[in-house]
Design an enzyme around this catalytic site. Structure first.
Site, mmCIF file in Angstrom:
data_model
loop_
_atom_site.group_PDB
_atom_site.id
_atom_site.type_symbol
_atom_site.label_atom_id
_atom_site.label_comp_id
_atom_site.label_asym_id
_atom_site.label_seq_id
_atom_site.Cartn_x
_atom_site.Cartn_y
_atom_site.Cartn_z
ATOM 1 C CB THR A 1 12.159 -9.699 -10.851
ATOM 2 O OG1 THR A 1 13.264 -9.437 -11.702
ATOM 3 C CG2 THR A 1 11.663 -11.111 -11.069
ATOM 4 N N GLY B 1 0.810 -1.217 0.000
ATOM 5 C CA GLY B 1 0.000 0.000 0.000
ATOM 6 C C GLY B 1 0.838 1.259 0.000
ATOM 7 C CB THR B 2 3.882 2.247 1.896
ATOM 8 O OG1 THR B 2 3.296 2.180 3.196
ATOM 9 C CG2 THR B 2 4.895 3.379 1.855
ATOM 10 C CB CYS C 1 6.900 6.916 21.543
ATOM 11 S SG CYS C 1 7.474 7.508 23.121
#
Lengths: 383, 135
Positions: A237, A71-72, A322
């Site tokens: 590939t 997705g990224t 954090c």
């Protein structure tokens, strides 16, 4: 110890039938799908059959399916690829304040490279105002990117309405559908979406594979240059076992699983609602993703609740990050109007198709106890 | 952020079973630091008594809103200062807490710093109260 996994929005396990479908493509059918010999042909067939299957699922006959590493990468390709290919048309991009970090950080990078980005506000349930969107579109706007279902609070955007506005204004519309794909129907024949991001590891498929679905005539440049794979839009590939697993995974979640997840989520919401000074974030009803439960438990900090639950075998998630000096509250929760302190006290539970009612009962009991224990330690508790 | 956080066993034990939780109703000094906005609030209570001309921290309690490291750091601090003279307590640094906890993840060292700040604030509060009584 009993272990209960309620972090299916982060990732799911690979379904048995998916793994079985993938297995032959590691050692037995290992050819490079670009090779002309029989070894290559058998993996090329597997890749093309997978593409065809995913295309059918989305009713995306006119679209190209470009496989990516997830997705990224697909979101980065959509935004950067379209932005750079359409620089002559303009430099303006529209998105929302509650997108996934990969969209927001790609936009920030584009801002550093001469593009302008408008980040749309959302209301207290996480919905954009369609009028605000319409007014934000300028003559030099190239692309609008709005996610389908939000990963933190489960808000489902009206893709059709957004798509129609974009179409009327002549700008590209991209949607990240990683959380909703296979849980909410997406029909590209009736939804005017130009670019759609999907991935495999939220639907019981493997990690490391996703796709960008690209409409006919969309001008887009690749991020990865090389041997010209995937119509020149994503060299490298092909990840054949991953692609085969992805195509198999789209059949895993059935209608009855969606109903089951919805029922379990509603039970969690009902159970947590009995805890004082606590509330559900995001909408209720059918505008909410079937497996997402995001709750604020005031006066305690999310990471400590997460680890408390972890010590009892329950896996959930916080939206906070954090950093070295402080904990950054979730950008999604602050966008829907939560104070930083309340955003810190929020947790996401995302159910899966294999969770049981019995597990949900146990989780509700443990969450109640844990919230009570942590509130005893907290100086913020009103008492 | 994406490196993930791993806590020592000591931190997890103290987080799940903290020592000296609560308030001291008749505290001689109270120190409150941090903010809910940043995700950490610590309150340290100290009870001080004079023995053989030395001011000794007889009792301490804490209340903390924060992550596991913040809770473990405050719990450890209360254990470390109990029975110490004010001078000894004032010499403690966040490194001492970090060491006693068998290490802190880099992004969590501010929790030990905050615990020391809370102690300093409590001692300051005690000294100011004492000054007020004398005047």
């Amino acid at each position: 110890m009993r272990r209960i996994y309620l972090d299916n929005a982060a990732t799911t396990h690979v379904a048995k039938e998916v793994l079985e479908a993938m297995m032959p493509y590691f050692s037995e059918k290992f050819g490079n799908a670009s090779s002309l010999h029989s070894f290559g042909r058998e993996t090329r067939d597997a890749v093309e059959n997978s593409r065809e299957k995913i295309s059918k699922k989305l009713n995306a006959k006119e679209h190209k399916i470009i496989f990516t590493s997830g997705g990224t990468e697909a979101n980065n390709l959509a935004l950067k690829g379209v932005a750079f290919a359409n620089r002559e048309k303009g430099k303006h991009i529209i998105t929302t304040k509650i997108e996934h970090d990969c969209v927001l950080n790609a936009c920030k990078w584009l801002e550093k490279n001469g593009f302008e980005v408008t980040y749309l506000n959302v209301d207290k349930e996480g919905f954009i105002d369609l009028n605000e969107l319409e007014n934000a579109i300028r003559n030099d706007t190239i692309i609008v990117s709005i996610m389908h279902a939000n990963n933190e609070i489960g808000t489902i955007a009206d893709l059709k309405a957004v798509g129609e506005i974009c179409k009327a204004k002549g700008v590209y519309f991209h949607s990240d559908t990683c959380q909703s794909f296979c849980k909410v129907p997406i029909d590209l024949k009736s939804f005017p979406v130009d670019l759609l991001t999907i991935n495999a590891h939220k639907i019981y498929g493997p990690k490391g594979v996703g796709a960008l679905v690209i409409g006919e005539g969309v001008k887009i440049d690749p991020l990865l240059h090389g041997g010209g794979h995937e119509l020149g839009l994503r060299s490298g590939t092909e990840n054949v076992p991953g692609i085969v697993g992805f195509a198999k995974a789209i059949d895993v979640i059935k209608e009855k699983d969606i109903e089951h997840m919805k029922r379990l989520s509603d039970k969690l919401i009902e159970g947590f609602s009995a805890i004082e000074e606590s509330w559900l974030n995001g909408p209720k009803g059918d505008k909410r993703l079937c497996n997402n439960v995001n709750f604020t438990f005031r006066f305690i900090e999310g990471e400590s609740l997460l680890l408390y639950l972890d010590s009892k075998g329950i896996a959930a998630s916080t939206g906070s990050a954090c950093s070295t000096r402080a904990v950054e509250p979730s950008h999604v929760l602050t966008a829907i109007g939560l104070s930083a302190a309340d955003a810190h006290g929020s947790l996401r539970f995302s159910v899966g198709k294999d969770n049981t009612e019995d597990e949900i009962k146990y989780v509700i009991d443990v969450v109640k106890e844990s919230v009570e224990s942590l509130r005893k330690i907290s100086p913020l508790t009103k008492k | 952020m994406n490196e993930g956080i791993r806590y020592s066993k000591k931190i997890m034990d103290l987080f799940l079973h903290p020592k000296n939780v609560g308030e001291l109703k008749d505290a001689d000094g109270v120190g409150k630091v941090g903010s809910a906005v940043c995700g950490d609030v610590m309150v340290i209570y100290i009870k001080v008594a004079e023995q053989a001309g030395k001011k000794i921290i007889m009792d301490t309690k804490f209340k903390t809103f924060g992550c596991a490291a913040a809770i473990a750091s405050s719990s450890m601090l209360t254990e470390m200062v109990k029975g110490k003279t004010l001078e000894e307590a004032e010499k403690l640094t966040w490194k001492d807490i970090e060491k006693a906890l068998d290490g802190l993840p880099l992004v969590k060292t501010h929790c030990a710093v905050l615990a020391i700040d809370a102690l300093k604030a409590a001692i300051k509060d005690y000294k100011q109260k004492l000054k007020g009584e004398k005047e």
